[in-house]
Design a protein around this motif. Structure first.
Motif, PDB file in Angstrom:
ATOM      1  N   ILE A  48     -68.867  24.119 -50.901  1.00  0.00           N
ATOM      2  CA  ILE A  48     -68.521  23.904 -52.299  1.00  0.00           C
ATOM      3  C   ILE A  48     -68.501  25.270 -52.970  1.00  0.00           C
ATOM      4  N   ASP A  52     -68.392  25.349 -59.100  1.00  0.00           N
ATOM      5  CA  ASP A  52     -68.509  23.892 -59.050  1.00  0.00           C
ATOM      6  C   ASP A  52     -69.956  23.487 -58.783  1.00  0.00           C
ATOM      7  N   ALA A  53     -70.639  24.222 -57.913  1.00  0.00           N
ATOM      8  CA  ALA A  53     -72.041  23.921 -57.626  1.00  0.00           C
ATOM      9  C   ALA A  53     -72.893  24.074 -58.890  1.00  0.00           C
ATOM     10  N   THR A  95     -64.728  18.370 -59.200  1.00  0.00           N
ATOM     11  CA  THR A  95     -64.675  18.922 -57.855  1.00  0.00           C
ATOM     12  C   THR A  95     -66.077  19.067 -57.267  1.00  0.00           C
ATOM     13  N   GLY A  96     -66.243  18.572 -56.062  1.00  0.00           N
ATOM     14  CA  GLY A  96     -67.530  18.680 -55.381  1.00  0.00           C
ATOM     15  C   GLY A  96     -68.459  17.514 -55.610  1.00  0.00           C
TER      16      GLY A  96
END
Length: 352
Positions: A48, A52-53, A95-96
């Motif tokens: 990822i 995003d994380a 996302t993710g």
């Protein structure tokens, strides 16, 4: 699960401060920390992107689970994590988000929450044990040179010093305190095995992800999951039961000294009798004996909970949840009662 439950008995045998470490608020906070650390681990291996994380970690931080729904679902699922994760996945997006809980399983979160609870409890018990040893040192400084009749096999023996009996109380407690670093090393470890214990969903990234999760949580990664190997919790429970046994010995001695009279001990306070107003019962001493005997019976259940079938047992795991928090509470309540008891001693033995 709490030791005393509700009503008058809770004050006698429970410990709210320790019980809270196993409560919903503490456990769900631990679940969130695990999921955040897991996202950080997945970012570490490139599964990822870091932006995003960071966004997902922030969303997890803001998540407030519906505890009532989780409690109802836990009756069906046997654990709170499936509904917790379902709610968490509904809360996060973008996302993710499909990587929430990736590679983990319910036992990873719940065992790690227990590990984190025990780490907090160790801090609490360590502080109380230090206080108790300080109380013993104060008694020894004040009354240690006084004369006391030793008792062997429930019969009067030779005279010796109060300090000799106090040493028999103090030394086991000091030895237990000295073993605290080993206790932490054996128990403050990450649980992370995934679906069947081998982290197969993470493949070659498993070690890096696990080390990252452990680092973020301030725990040690033992190099493998331990779903069916319950040694860390049995080890911890054994230390607790040994401690409560040492406290029970103090309680038993004080109760017998009170029976022998003021040549042995003078106590302030004491419990009232409904039938005999002249009595001052050594309630704190009796509590220490009862709590020690309770824990002595519970440790056998921890050994029963060691027996997992195949890769994971629901029944053995559930038994552990029922027993370990109660052992922790009983030990904590015993330490608090022991300090109160020592502070109520006005004199030990007879001045020489």
């Amino acid at each position: 699960m709490t030791m005393g439950g509700q009503g008058w008995v809770a004050g006698l045998i429970g410990d709210e401060q320790i019980a809270s470490q196993f409560g919903d608020a503490a456990q769900f906070a631990s679940f969130a920390r695990f999921e955040q650390a897991l996202i950080a681990g997945l970012a570490e291996v490139g599964r990822i992107e870091q932006p995003d994380a960071s966004r997902l970690i922030s969303l997890i931080e803001s998540f407030e689970p519906d505890r009532k729904k989780i409690a109802l679902a836990a009756v069906r699922d046997g654990v709170p994590i499936p509904d917790y994760v379902r709610q968490l996945r509904a809360h996060v997006s973008g996302t993710g988000s499909d990587l929430i809980h990736h590679g983990a399983t319910s036992q990873d979160l719940l065992d790690t929450a227990t590990v984190e609870a025990l780490a907090q409890i160790t801090d609490l018990l360590s502080e109380r044990l230090d206080t108790l040893l300080d109380n013993l040192a104060a008694l020894e400084a004040r009354d240690g040179a006084n004369t006391l009749q030793a008792v062997t096999r429930m019969q009067p023996a030779l005279d010796f010093h109060v300090g000799d009996r106090l040493a028999s109380w103090r030394r086991p407690l000091e030895q237990l305190r000295d073993r605290l670093p080993d206790l932490r090393h054996q128990t403050e470890i990450l649980q992370f095995g995934g679906a069947v214990g081998n982290l197969q969903a993470l493949g070659a990234d498993a070690e890096t992800v696990a080390n990252t999760v452990a680092h973020k949580l301030g725990l040690r990664w033992p190099g493998h999951g331990w779903h069916s190997a319950r040694g860390p919790f049995v080890h911890y429970a054994g230390w607790l039961c040994e401690l409560s046994g040492a406290l029970g010995k103090i309680g038993q001695d004080v109760a017998l000294m009170a029976l022998r009279g003021e040549s042995d001990i003078r106590l302030s306070g004491g419990g009232a009798s409904s039938a005999m107003p002249h009595k001052h019962n050594p309630i704190a001493a009796e509590r220490l004996v009862a709590l020690a005997r309770f824990n002595a019976t519970q440790i056998s259940a921890m050994h029963q909970a060691q027996i997992h079938e195949m890769e994971r047992s629901g029944a053995a795991w559930m038994l552990e949840w029922m027993v370990l928090p109660q052992i922790c509470e009983a030990t904590g309540a015993g330490l608090a009662a022991a300090s109160g008891l020592l502070q109520s001693i006005q004199r030990l033995g007879t001045p020489s």
